[in-house]
Motif scaffolding. Structure first.
Motif, PDB file in Angstrom:
ATOM      1  N   UNK A  79      11.835  10.769   5.947  1.00 32.12           N
ATOM      2  CA  UNK A  79      12.329  10.427   7.285  1.00 32.12           C
ATOM      3  C   UNK A  79      12.294   8.917   7.509  1.00 32.12           C
ATOM      4  N   UNK A  80      13.143   8.442   8.391  1.00 35.14           N
ATOM      5  CA  UNK A  80      13.192   6.997   8.658  1.00 35.14           C
ATOM      6  C   UNK A  80      13.083   6.690  10.138  1.00 35.14           C
ATOM      7  N   UNK A  81      12.204   5.731  10.480  1.00 33.43           N
ATOM      8  CA  UNK A  81      12.059   5.254  11.854  1.00 33.43           C
ATOM      9  C   UNK A  81      12.234   3.758  11.858  1.00 33.43           C
ATOM     10  N   UNK A  82      11.114   3.039  11.689  1.00 34.46           N
ATOM     11  CA  UNK A  82      11.186   1.581  11.590  1.00 34.46           C
ATOM     12  C   UNK A  82      11.594   1.158  10.177  1.00 34.46           C
ATOM     13  N   UNK A  83      11.688   2.151   9.282  1.00 32.73           N
ATOM     14  CA  UNK A  83      12.275   2.059   7.940  1.00 32.73           C
ATOM     15  C   UNK A  83      11.439   1.317   6.900  1.00 32.73           C
ATOM     16  N   UNK A  84      10.143   1.215   7.142  1.00 33.10           N
ATOM     17  CA  UNK A  84       9.288   0.592   6.134  1.00 33.10           C
ATOM     18  C   UNK A  84       8.894   1.584   5.051  1.00 33.10           C
ATOM     19  N   UNK A  85       8.676   2.838   5.443  1.00 35.39           N
ATOM     20  CA  UNK A  85       8.175   3.788   4.450  1.00 35.39           C
ATOM     21  C   UNK A  85       9.214   4.057   3.366  1.00 35.39           C
ATOM     22  N   UNK A  86      10.451   4.226   3.782  1.00 35.14           N
ATOM     23  CA  UNK A  86      11.511   4.441   2.794  1.00 35.14           C
ATOM     24  C   UNK A  86      11.666   3.194   1.920  1.00 35.14           C
ATOM     25  N   UNK A  87      11.499   2.025   2.541  1.00 27.24           N
ATOM     26  CA  UNK A  87      11.604   0.776   1.772  1.00 27.24           C
ATOM     27  C   UNK A  87      10.491   0.687   0.739  1.00 27.24           C
ATOM     28  N   UNK A  88       9.284   1.061   1.160  1.00 27.78           N
ATOM     29  CA  UNK A  88       8.126   0.998   0.264  1.00 27.78           C
ATOM     30  C   UNK A  88       8.263   1.991  -0.889  1.00 27.78           C
ATOM     31  N   UNK A  89       8.707   3.184  -0.551  1.00 25.77           N
ATOM     32  CA  UNK A  89       8.913   4.224  -1.569  1.00 25.77           C
ATOM     33  C   UNK A  89       9.884   3.719  -2.634  1.00 25.77           C
ATOM     34  N   UNK A  90      10.984   3.138  -2.176  1.00 28.13           N
ATOM     35  CA  UNK A  90      11.977   2.597  -3.103  1.00 28.13           C
ATOM     36  C   UNK A  90      11.398   1.471  -3.941  1.00 28.13           C
ATOM     37  N   UNK A  91      10.617   0.592  -3.295  1.00 29.93           N
ATOM     38  CA  UNK A  91      10.007  -0.529  -4.023  1.00 29.93           C
ATOM     39  C   UNK A  91       9.099  -0.010  -5.122  1.00 29.93           C
ATOM     40  N   UNK A  96       0.830  -1.210   0.000  1.00 27.65           N
ATOM     41  CA  UNK A  96       0.000   0.000   0.000  1.00 27.65           C
ATOM     42  C   UNK A  96       0.861   1.256   0.000  1.00 27.65           C
ATOM     43  N   UNK A  97       1.901   1.232   0.812  1.00 28.77           N
ATOM     44  CA  UNK A  97       2.725   2.431   0.963  1.00 28.77           C
ATOM     45  C   UNK A  97       3.544   2.756  -0.282  1.00 28.77           C
ATOM     46  N   UNK A  98       3.813   1.745  -1.113  1.00 28.64           N
ATOM     47  CA  UNK A  98       4.620   2.022  -2.305  1.00 28.64           C
ATOM     48  C   UNK A  98       3.863   2.894  -3.312  1.00 28.64           C
ATOM     49  N   UNK A  99       2.532   2.944  -3.183  1.00 28.21           N
ATOM     50  CA  UNK A  99       1.748   3.694  -4.180  1.00 28.21           C
ATOM     51  C   UNK A  99       2.054   5.183  -4.140  1.00 28.21           C
ATOM     52  N   UNK A 100       2.685   5.640  -3.062  1.00 28.75           N
ATOM     53  CA  UNK A 100       3.067   7.061  -3.030  1.00 28.75           C
ATOM     54  C   UNK A 100       4.014   7.389  -4.192  1.00 28.75           C
ATOM     55  N   UNK A 101       4.843   6.427  -4.564  1.00 26.71           N
ATOM     56  CA  UNK A 101       5.765   6.648  -5.694  1.00 26.71           C
ATOM     57  C   UNK A 101       4.962   6.842  -6.985  1.00 26.71           C
ATOM     58  N   UNK A 102       3.885   6.070  -7.138  1.00 31.53           N
ATOM     59  CA  UNK A 102       3.073   6.175  -8.358  1.00 31.53           C
ATOM     60  C   UNK A 102       2.388   7.542  -8.405  1.00 31.53           C
ATOM     61  N   UNK A 103       1.883   7.964  -7.242  1.00 26.63           N
ATOM     62  CA  UNK A 103       1.226   9.282  -7.204  1.00 26.63           C
ATOM     63  C   UNK A 103       2.206  10.407  -7.505  1.00 26.63           C
ATOM     64  N   UNK A 104       3.383  10.323  -6.923  1.00 22.83           N
ATOM     65  CA  UNK A 104       4.388  11.375  -7.171  1.00 22.83           C
ATOM     66  C   UNK A 104       4.665  11.462  -8.672  1.00 22.83           C
TER      67      UNK A 104
END
Ligand code: F0G
Length: 436
Positions: free
Chosen positions: A257-269, A234-242
């Motif tokens: 920003x990075x915390x548990x580091x899933x969002x950056x991972x999803x963005x990259x995916x 679900x979170x990777x869709x931000x890349x598609x929107x951008x």
């Protein structure tokens, strides 16, 4: 994958692949760990291999058409991209028009940084005020399809708000474990209001996650933390929107920003998949910014090049990213390597300053989100981001999540109390205007 130009391409079937040993499996245990080596899993779509180029081009068209659609799955900024998501029946989808967040041009900050084009992708504009909604929408739909009654998470606050809201929508029960006294009040209030079982534990986020690990082995609740690989889908869709919002012109940099580091991972995916499918040719450099007091990935990259996690005792007022033992560190290190991004940390003062600057531009965000601008300033100073380049900052959470932070920081002066008469008000304004 079969493509007919007259109908919509079907969603691909997926398998789970270990990010460390590469072993594949079709289902996962309750903690979503590799059956062979215990590392995290990621969703892959084997049918994409050898996909024809026209598939990608057709997708752009379909996604654009859906934006004007009225079906819930078309109105969602996540499910609109369902060809690149795990297959799920319509009746199980839990959606509240998540995604669909604005890409705001930051003119004032861009001027100061001497950047030609600077944008903020404001994920704080999601239904519960953070990016978590995009991931929770997909993962909770999987839980519903599997017949779960309970969902659960450990959280620094935003995940709990999102889990509670989506569970309420799905008529499921939610359990959230929070580090006592370390969650911004806006987020805590949301979880309560949406009807979660809120359990505050006498530990930090990392401790909550450890406890939850044992709880889900013995209690039938579906885990919605980001070890759950469907969250990242679900979170990777931000890349598609951008990319849609930039008219498919790839930015040079995306800073997150990075915390548990899933969002950056999803963005990259997301970006990597777009390239794999031929929708974009180049990748943006994805840079990850942590608070200096909670910088395990920064230390991991510096001290061993991303091969072994360096855990830290986390401390920062940006409580959303107060995490010392991030679950998705290996995925995030992979994104840094495959996109050539930087990994930096920023001080409490730099975060506060960046947050105030975003507020002064009328945008605003929560402290953790402002780490991205604080990091960008560092990257501009070091020359990593050049003066001709286009940059997208990911703002992860809404300004009103953490009101106490803003009031405590006294970044803005508040005048008064003063007598309630026009003369006092005008005299004050005149004094201010004169620069006194
Ligand atoms: N920004 C905000 C506003 C967050 O809430 C989080 C994480 C992050 C950034 C970092 O994202 O963990 O994927 O690297 N919040 C989690 C939570 C941990 O429980 O709400 P990440």
């Amino acid at each position: 994958m079969k493509i007919t130009m007259s109908t919509e391409p079907a969603a691909a079937t997926h398998v789970l692949r270990c990010v460390h040993c590469g072993a594949k499996q079709t289902s996962a245990d309750r903690m979503f760990r590799c059956a062979e080596c215990g590392e995290l899993l990621e969703v892959i779509y084997p049918e994409w291999a050898g996909t024809a180029r026209e598939f990608g081009l057709r997708l752009k068209e379909i996604w654009r058409e859906r934006r004007a659609g009225t079906l819930p799955e078309d109105a969602s900024g996540v499910w609109r991209f369902r060809e690149l998501l795990p297959q799920i029946e319509r009746r199980h989808m839990v959606t509240m028009r998540e995604g669909n967040t604005p890409l705001v041009q930051l003119t004032r900050t861009a001027r100061e940084l001497k950047l030609p084009r600077l944008f903020a992708k404001h994920q704080g504009m999601n239904p519960t005020g953070s990016f978590k909604d995009t991931g929770i929408s997909v993962a909770i739909s999987m839980a519903r399809a599997q017949g779960f009654e309970f969902v659960c998470c450990a959280s620094t606050g935003n995940t709990s708000a999102s889990v509670a809201a989506y569970a309420a929508r799905a008529e499921m029960k939610s359990i959230v474990l929070l580090p006592a006294g370390q969650v911004a009040s806006g987020k805590l209030a949301q979880a309560i209001e949406y009807g979660a079982h809120v359990l505050q534990l006498q530990t930090d986020f990392d401790g909550c996650l450890r406890v939850l690990h044992d709880v889900v082995q013995r209690f039938p609740a579906y885990l919605l933390n980001s070890m759950n690989p469907y969250r990242l889908e679900g979170q990777k869709t931000v890349a598609f929107e951008i990319m849609e919002q930039l008219d498919w012109q790839v930015p040079n940099h995306v800073v997150v920003p990075g915390g548990n580091l899933a969002n950056s991972s999803a963005l990259g995916k997301g970006f990597l998949e777009l390239r794999e499918l031929g929708l974009i040719r180049a990748l943006p450099k994805i840079s990850i910014i942590q608070a200096a007091g909670a910088n395990p990935l920064v230390r991991t990259m510096r001290e061993n090049g991303g091969t072994e996690l360096v855990r830290v005792n986390a401390e920062t007022r940006a409580t959303a990213i107060r995490i010392g033992n991030p679950a998705s560190w290996r995925k995030a290190a992979g994104v840094l390597k495959s996109t050539g991004g930087a990994c930096e940390d920023v001080s409490e003062q730099e975060i506060a300053q960046a947050k105030a600057e975003l507020g002064a531009e009328g945008v605003g965000c929560e402290p953790a989100s402002a780490a991205s601008l604080a990091g960008l300033k560092k990257l501009v100073r070091s020359g990593f981001v050049k003066s001709s380049e286009t940059v997208v900052l990911v703002l992860t959470g809404h300004m009103l999540k953490d009101v106490d932070y803003m009031l405590d920081m006294r970044v803005k002066r508040v005048l008064g109390p003063m007598p309630a008469d026009p003369a006092s008000v005008i005299a004050t304004l005149e004094r201010l205007h004169a620069g006194n």
